[in-house]
Every structure is written in structure tokens, then in C-alpha cells.
Design an enzyme around this catalytic site. Structure first.
Site, PDB file in Angstrom:
ATOM      1  N   ARG A  42     -62.851 -30.182  -1.420  1.00  0.00           N
ATOM      2  CA  ARG A  42     -63.373 -30.326  -2.638  1.00  0.00           C
ATOM      3  C   ARG A  42     -64.165 -29.003  -3.007  1.00  0.00           C
ATOM      4  O   ARG A  42     -64.178 -28.316  -4.283  1.00  0.00           O
ATOM      5  CB  ARG A  42     -64.050 -31.621  -3.132  1.00  0.00           C
ATOM      6  N   LYS A 204     -58.153 -52.012  -2.492  1.00  0.00           N
ATOM      7  CA  LYS A 204     -58.887 -52.445  -3.604  1.00  0.00           C
ATOM      8  C   LYS A 204     -57.672 -52.622  -4.753  1.00  0.00           C
ATOM      9  O   LYS A 204     -57.338 -51.917  -5.373  1.00  0.00           O
ATOM     10  CB  LYS A 204     -59.912 -51.777  -4.122  1.00  0.00           C
ATOM     11  N   GLY A 360     -59.082 -39.528  -1.883  1.00  0.00           N
ATOM     12  CA  GLY A 360     -59.833 -38.760  -0.579  1.00  0.00           C
ATOM     13  C   GLY A 360     -59.085 -39.025   0.650  1.00  0.00           C
ATOM     14  O   GLY A 360     -58.707 -38.402   1.298  1.00  0.00           O
ATOM     15  N   GLY A 384     -59.167 -41.477  -8.420  1.00  0.00           N
ATOM     16  CA  GLY A 384     -59.450 -42.240  -9.858  1.00  0.00           C
ATOM     17  C   GLY A 384     -58.699 -41.784 -10.891  1.00  0.00           C
ATOM     18  O   GLY A 384     -57.960 -42.066 -11.774  1.00  0.00           O
TER      19      GLY A 384
HETATM   20  P1  AMP Z   1     -58.791 -47.801  -1.451  1.00  0.00           P
HETATM   21  O1  AMP Z   1     -60.332 -47.154  -1.521  1.00  0.00           O
HETATM   22  O2  AMP Z   1     -58.677 -49.068  -2.204  1.00  0.00           O
HETATM   23  O3  AMP Z   1     -57.892 -46.506  -1.721  1.00  0.00           O
HETATM   24  O4  AMP Z   1     -58.617 -48.218   0.005  1.00  0.00           O
HETATM   25  C1  AMP Z   1     -58.626 -47.136   1.012  1.00  0.00           C
HETATM   26  C2  AMP Z   1     -59.159 -48.086   2.353  1.00  0.00           C
HETATM   27  O5  AMP Z   1     -58.214 -48.998   2.598  1.00  0.00           O
HETATM   28  C3  AMP Z   1     -59.232 -47.380   3.643  1.00  0.00           C
HETATM   29  O6  AMP Z   1     -60.455 -47.375   4.085  1.00  0.00           O
HETATM   30  C4  AMP Z   1     -58.193 -48.390   4.710  1.00  0.00           C
HETATM   31  O7  AMP Z   1     -58.827 -48.195   5.842  1.00  0.00           O
HETATM   32  C5  AMP Z   1     -58.310 -49.421   3.810  1.00  0.00           C
HETATM   33  N1  AMP Z   1     -57.000 -50.254   4.187  1.00  0.00           N
HETATM   34  C6  AMP Z   1     -55.938 -49.822   4.398  1.00  0.00           C
HETATM   35  N2  AMP Z   1     -54.933 -50.953   4.654  1.00  0.00           N
HETATM   36  C7  AMP Z   1     -55.816 -51.772   5.252  1.00  0.00           C
HETATM   37  C8  AMP Z   1     -55.486 -52.869   5.856  1.00  0.00           C
HETATM   38  N3  AMP Z   1     -54.516 -53.575   6.223  1.00  0.00           N
HETATM   39  N4  AMP Z   1     -56.581 -53.911   6.113  1.00  0.00           N
HETATM   40  C9  AMP Z   1     -57.924 -53.290   5.763  1.00  0.00           C
HETATM   41  N5  AMP Z   1     -58.166 -52.252   5.099  1.00  0.00           N
HETATM   42  C10 AMP Z   1     -57.118 -51.367   4.724  1.00  0.00           C
END
Ligand code: AMP
Length: 403
Positions: A42, A204, A360, A384
Site C-alpha cells: 500500500r 465473514k 489484503g 471493501g
Molecule cells: P475476510 O476478512 O472475510 O476476507 O476473511 C479472511 C479470513 O478468512 C482469513 O484470515 C482466513 O484465515 C479466514 N478463513 C478462510 N477460510 C476459513 C475457514 N475454513 N475457517 C476459518 N477461517 C477461514
């Protein structure tokens, strides 16, 4: 949703001269590990704008946020060290630090700043007014400056003082990074090349539900991976063991599945999973036989059959948008799915697809996969913001800049 075309001024179109004081909103919300910047992308991405202003012998005042200090001074989120050092190194220009982004501390620092030098100001979010889009705070940010340049793509989906209200107080324009982001995201939006495949992962569902919903009006194929997928599987009564799930989003997931069907969008969920009994690096892993996860097991990555199915779809795409990892990619043992999809995106790009990656985590995953940023069309610095742009929302920070 179609978005009105906004007329925006570019930094190269405004009359910045020697000694002009230029306030630049940058996105230096960089990942930190053990007090060090773990990824300086960034900062490097703002190089063109900052160096341009330095070459004009302007006084460059950088404002940014780091993390979520919740309106209070919290040394954990200071931009002082090591961000100032990174900026100085990357820009190759003397860079000073102001202990506050407004008030006496900044005024004093600005007084001593010479033409062609840089002043990085302390975290904007130490002030609760920043996130409230406070008029007076914006006025204070603008104080002593002649121009405002917006280059923080990662922050323009929020109406904050430094992205919105500040534009009322200074002639405003967009920097080179923002120009590049918009150029590529427009390409994705026009999606003139079909099929259009969107890959959405991460943890999420709640953050991405509206995005998924809107994408269904644009894409041909929607791939859902990562922890989000378990909520979608549970919505179809598939057993997901102890995997992460957002129970209160199951109804939303059902609506998305229905909409995909109605819109004739191919919705792809994992067909198998890598599972563990405990989330730790050296955990014993198993591959499931189907999309179901047995009781007591936790899904941590997509399985090998899923990798083949998803990769094949990606390689047939002509437009690709990707946000969010396919598993807990931070742990090498669970990163294979994300890494393999990154390779598939690179191959598709080589074959002529336009690919835009955002977020990221997605960019970190790209790094891990050994795929170079130049092997995809564009890596967006705003996770986002890119999601909101792609679904056709008007980004408040862009609207505020419209002439
Ligand atoms: P987000 O901020 O929603 O894009 O989520 C990113 C995060 O999702 C990363 O830190 C990943 O470790 C987590 N993630 C992806 N797949 C899984 C999973 N199967 N179980 C738990 N966390 C996950």
C-alpha cells in the site's frame, strides 16, 4: 444497479507549483507483525503520486489511518514507526512525522517543512471526529494546505472527514493510484468479455452478503469458498461438523441460492474439504469424501476435487473478480486451495482474461502462491472499496470529489 458517471479531476490537471502545500489522503493501513510492516504494497502503490508532488517541489502532507484505535490515542496503532521510515525509503525523500494530524503539532511540523519534503501525520482515527465525517475536523485537516489529493482507494467507501468533508475546504483531485484502480474496476464492471467468474471467499458472510446478492445480477459463475461456504452448505442441510458458521446468515444464504437459480447463475460451492480436529499448524488433516463434513471435524481449506472444479471454471473465464481466501491460508498446511486458485487466475490472465483481485488477504495469498502481481491484470489495494464498486454502489469518497 448502474452508477452515474462521476466527473473527477486528476492530480496532473491541477496547478500545483513549487511551495504548494498538498494534503494527500493515502491508505497506509498496512499489515503489521511484531511492530514491523509485513507488507508494504500500500505504501509502494502511492509512490507515483507522492513522487510526482515531490518533483513539483510541493510540501506533501500525508494523512492516513492504521487499524481501529476507536477514536483514542493508542500506541499500538501509531504510524510513527516504522511507517515513516518506510515512506522515506520508498519515496527517497526526507520524511518527517507530525505527532497529530491536526492542531499545534502539525502546524509546527509544517512550518519547518521545506519544499519537496514529506510530512506524515499521526493516525487520523485517534480522533473520533474522523469517522463521523465531522465538518470542523475536516476544516482542521485542510488548515494551511492549498490542495487536497485523494489516493486512498481503500478508504473511499466510507464517508469520513478525510474522504468526504475535507473536499469542501480545498480544491480536490484524484491521485495516480486511484486513477489506476478506477480504470481496472471499470473494466470489470463493463464485463464485456464473458464468461464473468467471481470468486468470493474469506470468513465473514455478514460483510459480503449484499455483494454476493448484487454479483448475481452481473456474473455467469459465482464461486464461494473459505469459511463463508459452510453457511451456504448448512443452508442446504449439509453437515459441516464444527466448521465456522454464521447461524444468523443461513436465511440470507438460502435467498442467495434461490436468486442464483432464478438468474441462471452457476453457483459453485466446495465439493470436498480439507478438515482437521483442531486448528493448528501441525494438525492431522483429512480430505472429506463429499461436501459434508463429519461431526467433530473443522473445514480449513477446499479439497483437491474442489480445486480442480474451481480451477477449470476460472480457466474458462474471460473476466475474473476475486476477493477472499479459500481457507485459513495464513497456515501453510491450509493454503493449498487459495494458492492453486491464484495459479489458475494467472493462467486465465495469460490466456486473455481480465482479472482483478481485491482485499489484503487475497493479495497476501497471491504472494504465497508465487504468482507475481503482474501475472494478473490488477491487484486492488481496497478490499471493501473494490467490492462496493463492483456491485455498483456510489462510493462516498468519490462522490465528494465529483466536479
Ligand atoms: P475476510 O476478512 O472475510 O476476507 O476473511 C479472511 C479470513 O478468512 C482469513 O484470515 C482466513 O484465515 C479466514 N478463513 C478462510 N477460510 C476459513 C475457514 N475454513 N475457517 C476459518 N477461517 C477461514
Amino acid at each position: 444497479m448502474s452508477r452515474p458517471v462521476l466527473k473527477l479531476k486528476r492530480v496532473q490537471d491541477i496547478n500545483i507549483t513549487e511551495g504548494s502545500t498538498v494534503l494527500v489522503r493515502v491508505d497506509y493501513n498496512v499489515p503489521m507483525k511484531d511492530g514491523k510492516v509485513s507488507d508494504d504494497t500500500r505504501i509502494r502503490e502511492t509512490e507515483k503520486t507522492v513522487k510526482y508532488l515531490v518533483s513539483k517541489k510541493a510540501k506533501v502532507v500525508l494523512i492516513a489511518h492504521l487499524g481501529r484505535p476507536k477514536g483514542k490515542v493508542d500506541p499500538k496503532y501509531t504510524l510513527k514507526k516504522p511507517v515513516t521510515e518506510y515512506v522515506e525509503k520508498i519515496m527517497g525523500t526526507k520524511t518527517y512525522f507530525a505527532e497529530d494530524c491536526i492542531g499545534k503539532a502539525r502546524e509546527e511540523a509544517l512550518k519547518n517543512l521545506k519544499n519537496g519534503e514529506i510530512l506524515l501525520c499521526e493516525n487520523l482515527r485517534y480522533h473520533p471526529e474522523e469517522e463521523k465525517n465531522d465538518e470542523n475536523f475536516a476544516k482542521e485537516l485542510a488548515r494551511g494546505c492549498d490542495f487536497f489529493v485523494q489516493d486512498a482507494f481503500g478508504a473511499i467507501h466510507r464517508a469520513h472527514s478525510s474522504t468526504s468533508a475535507v473536499t469542501k475546504h480545498l480544491p480536490s483531485s484524484i491521485g495516480f493510484l486511484l486513477q489506476k484502480e478506477l480504470e481496472y474496476l471499470e473494466k470489470i464492471m463493463s464485463a464485456s468479455q464473458r464468461p464473468f467468474v467471481a470468486i468470493i471467499g474469506g470468513a465473514k458472510v455478514s460483510d459480503k452478503i449484499t455483494v454476493l446478492e448484487s454479483l448475481l445480477d452481473r456474473v455467469d459463475v459465482l464461486i464461494i469458498g473459505g469459511a463463508m461456504a459452510y453457511t451456504f452448505l448448512k443452508a442446504q442441510d449439509v453437515n459441516i461438523g464444527k466448521s465456522l458458521v454464521e447461524e444468523d446468515k443461513i436465511e440470507d444464504a438460502k435467498k442467495i441460492i434461490l436468486k442464483a437459480f432464478k438468474n441462471n447463475v452457476e453457483l459453485l460451492l466446495p465439493a470436498d474439504h480439507l478438515v482437521v480436529k483442531e486448528v493448528k499448524e501441525d494438525a492431522k488433516t483429512e480430505l472429506t469424501q463429499s461436501m459434508a463434513i463429519p461431526d467433530e471435524w473443522i473445514g480449513v481449506d477446499i479439497g483437491s476435487r474442489t480445486i480442480s472444479i474451481f480451477s477449470e471454471k476460472i480457466m474458462s473465464a474471460k473476466t475474473i473478480f476475486w476477493n477472499g481466501p479459500m481457507g485459513i491460508f495464513e497456515m501453510p498446511a491450509f493454503s493449498n486451495g487459495t494458492v492453486e486458485l491464484a495459479k489458475a487466475v494467472a493462467k486465465a490472465t495469460k490466456n486473455g482474461a481480465v482479472s482483478v483481485l481485491g482485499g489484503g488477504d487475497t493479495l497476501n495469498a497471491l504472494k504465497k502462491s508465487g504468482v507475481k502481481p503482474e501475472e494478473v491484470s490488477h491487484c486492488s489495494t481496497g478490499g471493501g472499496a473494490s467490492l462496493e464498486f463492483v456491485v455498483g454502489k456510489i462510493l462516498p469518497g468519490l462522490e465528494a470529489l465529483a466536479v
